[in-house]
Write an enzyme that holds these catalytic residues in place. Structure first.
Site, PDB file in Angstrom:
ATOM      1  N   SER A  95       0.825  -1.203   0.000  1.00  0.00           N
ATOM      2  CA  SER A  95       0.000   0.000   0.000  1.00  0.00           C
ATOM      3  C   SER A  95       0.861   1.255   0.000  1.00  0.00           C
ATOM      4  CB  SER A  95      -0.896   0.009   1.238  1.00  0.00           C
ATOM      5  OG  SER A  95      -1.518   1.268   1.429  1.00  0.00           O
ATOM      6  N   TYR A 146      -2.469  -0.123   9.996  1.00  0.00           N
ATOM      7  CA  TYR A 146      -2.629  -0.722   8.670  1.00  0.00           C
ATOM      8  C   TYR A 146      -1.342  -0.580   7.868  1.00  0.00           C
ATOM      9  CZ  TYR A 146      -4.048  -1.133   3.779  1.00  0.00           C
ATOM     10  OH  TYR A 146      -4.123  -1.482   2.462  1.00  0.00           O
TER      11      TYR A 146
END
Length: 340
Positions: free
Chosen positions: A127, A152
């Protein structure tokens, strides 16, 4: 090829599986169909894949060690495309355990499966959030990414490190792909493009965080899929120029690589909302809000490494992508023009 796609009922997993099936590959798709967002959308995606004779779906959780061990013991995969994860920056503040279970334990299970199953290449989703506190843009895969600002992001950085250890120890070829704000038809309803679309159509106010002072490298789903599939096909190799005296963070003496996939054209948040307004044909009621924990101000991808490796660079203009996204939204949710 026989390809395992994890998170096959998810946004990116569904689109990648459809591409692989269309070109004639055999796809085994797994997903636990959790209720992080509306499961009916996930099931609708699966309904479009099930007619393919070369598709097989298994409902299972890749955090289930025994189930994943059995999966790899009973199948010989030519590629693994690991796109399943517990997604969402903000939700990681509410339910951190879900990220530990899925993104750390689950990824470890996938690595073990690939190792023992002698998989020729593992491609997995990282990501853009790994860039965290970095402010120099465009973000390059050669930058350090040691300062995540959300759990995350930390799990995605950990995935890259875990993959490297397996590439080094067991010569398992692995490639991580850092996705930049993916949007498009069949997208996640918890992300801003579809939240804004739904609320603008309904005439409801939208929250604009950081008072709109955000810019994102919005990347259309078709570009993401093209980059993923090209990377799946290109098995990671050791970098012959890699030096332990001056280590390149994007490659290794092991068969390990990471690439950015982004549009490389950041769009200011208010301009992005403006494109949705034009596609919907209605002005948004904006409520300005302060910056949320875990958010970063700006993202922009340097995709030169991806282009050099696989000859591809995302290029879908924002107006084209938003137009297609809003058109899908209206059709899927059966919204007539002018309806509330």
């Amino acid at each position: 090829m026989k390809v395992l796609v994890t998170g096959v009922a998810g946004f990116i997993g569904f689109h990648c599986a459809a591409f692989l099936l269309e070109r004639g590959d055999e796809v085994v798709g797994i997903d636990n169909i959790n209720d992080y967002y509306d499961t009916s959308l996930k099931l609708s995606r699966l309904e479009l894949l099930t007619p393919y004779p070369n598709f097989r779906f298994l409902k299972l959780d890749f955090a289930d060690r025994a189930a994943i061990k059995e999966l790899f013991a009973t199948n010989r995969f030519d590629r693994v495309c690991h796109l399943g994860a517990q997604a969402g920056v903000r939700y990681s503040l509410e339910n951190p355990a879900a990220y530990v279970d899925s993104n750390l334990v689950g990824f470890g299970n996938i690595l073990e499966g690939c190792r023992h199953g002698e998989v020729p290449h593992l491609t997995y989703a990282s990501s853009s959030s790994v860039y965290g506190a970095n402010t120099r843009t465009p973000f390059s895969v050669r930058q350090s990414v040691d300062h995540p600002v959300s759990l995350y992001a930390a799990t995605k950085k950990a995935n890259e490190l875990m993959a490297h250890s397996y590439s080094h120890l067991y010569r398992l070829p692995t490639t991580g792909l850092r996705f930049f704000t993916v949007y498009g038809p069949w997208g996640r309803p918890d992300m801003s493009p579809l939240i804004f679309t739904r609320k603008i159509i309904a005439g409801e106010p939208i929250d604009v965080f950081n008072n709109g002072d955000h810019a994102r490298d919005f990347t259309y789903i078709d570009d993401i899929v093209e980059g993923v599939i090209r990377t799946v096909d290109k098995i990671a190799e050791p970098d012959p120029e890699w030096s332990s005296d001056d280590p390149d963070p994007s490659s290794s003496s092991a068969p390990w690589r990471v690439y950015n996939i982004g549009n490389s054209r950041p769009v200011e948040l208010l301009d992005f909302i403006g494109e949705i307004e034009k596609a919907v044909g209605r002005s948004a009621i904006k409520v300005m809000r302060p910056k949320q924990p875990g958010d970063v101000d700006r993202t922009c991808a340097d995709v030169s490494a991806l282009e050099a490796a696989v000859g591809f660079q995302p290029a879908t203009p924002i107006d084209v992508g938003i137009g297609k996204t809003v058109a899908w939204f209206k059709k899927y949710y059966d919204i007539r023009p002018g309806a509330e």
